[in-house]
Enzyme design. Structure first.
Site, PDB file in Angstrom:
ATOM      1  CD  GLN A   1      -6.906  11.288  -1.331  1.00  0.00           C
ATOM      2  OE1 GLN A   1      -6.544  12.354  -1.789  1.00  0.00           O
ATOM      3  NE2 GLN A   1      -6.078  10.278  -1.144  1.00  0.00           N
TER       4      GLN A   1
ATOM      5  CG  ASP B   1       1.722  13.905  -5.279  1.00  0.00           C
ATOM      6  OD1 ASP B   1       0.511  14.049  -5.531  1.00  0.00           O
ATOM      7  OD2 ASP B   1       2.165  12.937  -4.647  1.00  0.00           O
TER       8      ASP B   1
ATOM      9  CG  HIS C   1      -3.326  15.771  -4.961  1.00  0.00           C
ATOM     10  ND1 HIS C   1      -4.364  14.869  -5.017  1.00  0.00           N
ATOM     11  CD2 HIS C   1      -2.215  15.085  -5.345  1.00  0.00           C
ATOM     12  CE1 HIS C   1      -3.892  13.680  -5.388  1.00  0.00           C
ATOM     13  NE2 HIS C   1      -2.589  13.789  -5.591  1.00  0.00           N
TER      14      HIS C   1
ATOM     15  CG  HIS D   1       0.376  13.365  -9.843  1.00  0.00           C
ATOM     16  ND1 HIS D   1      -0.220  12.160 -10.103  1.00  0.00           N
ATOM     17  CD2 HIS D   1       0.134  13.608  -8.527  1.00  0.00           C
ATOM     18  CE1 HIS D   1      -0.789  11.688  -9.002  1.00  0.00           C
ATOM     19  NE2 HIS D   1      -0.576  12.565  -8.020  1.00  0.00           N
TER      20      HIS D   1
ATOM     21  CD  GLU E   1       1.046   7.853  -3.375  1.00  0.00           C
ATOM     22  OE1 GLU E   1      -0.147   7.917  -3.700  1.00  0.00           O
ATOM     23  OE2 GLU E   1       1.664   8.819  -2.883  1.00  0.00           O
TER      24      GLU E   1
HETATM   25 FE   FE2 Z   1      -1.108  12.295  -5.945  1.00  0.00          FE
END
Ligand code: FE2
Length: 429
Positions: A152, A309, A59, A57, A213
């Site tokens: 997103q 992340d 970005h 995971h 989240e």
């Molecule tokens: Fe994320």
């Protein structure tokens, strides 16, 4: 018999000591002692030899953009998303590509040889998608990169996101993503889970959704994700990322939810470094930890990975591409401190993460792809304790990164001249 490369005398994660003979891109033999010639020998005696680190995971379109155009003052997820919205119009394909490639170099130096990155699809230009598809191709000789189409700003909430997400998949993005907790209503979030899972089922793709989240105990999109995974026959091809709301949920409800997730074959990907700093920001004290229920999920038979992340982006001001940092934080926040649990945290950032990504070519057995890491540690727990140096990284049969053992020279009278962070000299072995 001869090999192109032998990694000699290292300790494997199971505690056995072995030579690893490599021919071309593959591991040809793993034996206690290989009596054979080799084009090159890497001395791994006293070191831990492990399969590569894997990050399920990330970005990569946002990484290394910290401070552009400003920093996240509140530290919240929502300000991070707003800040990313300010940065997006300033992005160029070249800048995204160059930052991603710089990150991939860090990753390789850390023995991180497979990454699943989400890529924002709420941009009509899809320039981050194009940039990361280019990066994926460029790094493929040494790093496995998976891309997730990630709306997103909301699949329904953001104008054009539905069409752009489909366009991104048509361009070759591997996996279907989503962000149900950011849609306008709970019901929109629920419907987005259903629609996105149906798209994945039609196209034969995996799903990896940012899911719940938040600190909202009533955010329950993971329930819908598990339902759809089962309904659409997507077992073992779906992951729920973050799942932080589970931290705050009612205990009775969780006792019902855990078997549903397990039966649906849905994996969980908490991101300990980020969850611990982003969540709980609206609390005073007691302040919630903001990480999902890792030991409980593992006991329920759910596959749980750990992701990185973010590194130096609108959501997180730190990070080094080191999956041992991730394991270290995950171990602490989940209170997984028994010897078996600590060793399992090492497995999470190597073999479990690889399994979640469907990478069955990694592993230290004959026939597997010859990608591995030599760590300056005696065993997996010591590797986590030290965030051990990567002495050597081998990717597809080639040495791609090396460094010397790190010792500090002391200048204290009457004391040994050097000290390492390994076992202190005065303790019995
Ligand atoms: Fe994320």
């Amino acid at each position: 018999m001869s090999f192109d490369l032998i990694v000699r005398g290292g300790t494997l994660p199971d505690g056995s000591v072995a030579d690893i003979g490599i021919s071309g891109e593959r591991i040809a033999a793993v034996e206690p002692r290989l009596e054979a010639a080799a084009g090159r020998v890497v001395d791994a005696q006293g070191a831990l030899v492990s399969p590569p680190f894997v990050d399920p995971h990330f970005h990569m379109d946002a990484t290394l953009s910290y401070g552009i155009p400003r920093i996240n003052r509140s530290g919240t997820l929502l300000e991070g998303i707003a800040l990313w919205g300010e940065l997006k119009p300033l992005l160029t394909r070249e800048a995204v590509r160059d930052r991603a490639l710089a990150y991939c170099d860090w990753a390789v130096s850390m023995g991180l040889l497979a990454i699943r990155t989400h890529v924002d699809t709420c941009d009509d230009r899809l320039l981050a998608v194009d940039a990361l598809l280019e990066v994926k191709k460029q790094v493929s000789p040494y790093l496995d990169l998976q891309l997730v189409a990630f709306p997103q700003d909301g699949y329904y909430r953001s104008a054009g996101a539905r069409e752009n997400t489909i366009r991104a998949l048509d361009k070759g993005v591997d996996i279907v993503g989503g962000i149900p907790h950011f849609e306008r209503t709970m019901d929109d979030g629920r419907r987005s889970v259903t629609e996105l899972c149906e798209i994945a089922a039609r196209r034969g793709l995996m799903v990896d959704m940012h899911c719940d989240e938040t600190d909202d105990p009533l955010s329950r999109h993971i329930e819908q994700l598990a339902f759809e995974a089962r309904r659409l026959g997507l077992q073992n091809r779906v992951a729920g990322s973050h799942l932080t709301s589970m931290h705050s949920m009612d205990n009775y409800y969780v006792s019902k939810l855990l078997p549903l997730i397990s039966e649906a074959g849905v994996s969980a990907i908490p991101n300990p470094l980020i969850n611990i700093v982003i969540q709980g920001r609206h609390d005073t004290y007691p302040k919630r930890r903001g990480m999902t229920r890792v030991p409980e999920m593992i006991r329920a038979g759910i596959r749980v990975g750990f992701g990185q992340d973010c590194v130096l982006d609108p959501w997180y001001p730190l990070g080094t591409a080191d999956m041992l940092d991730v394991a270290f934080m995950g171990l602490h926040v989940a209170q997984m401190t028994s010897p078996a649990e600590m060793a399992h945290c090492f497995d999470i950032v190597t073999s479990v993460n690889a399994a979640i990504m469907g990478l069955d070519h990694f592993g230290l057995t004959a026939g597997k792809v010859a990608s591995l890491v030599v760590l300056d540690a005696a065993d997996p727990v010591e590797a986590i304790r030290l965030r051990a140096d990567r002495l050597c990284v081998v990717a597809r049969g080639k040495v791609v990164a090396e460094r010397e053992r790190l010792v500090t020279r002391l200048s204290i009278d009457g004391r040994p001249p050097t000290v390492s962070r390994r076992r202190p000299r005065h303790l019995p072995s």
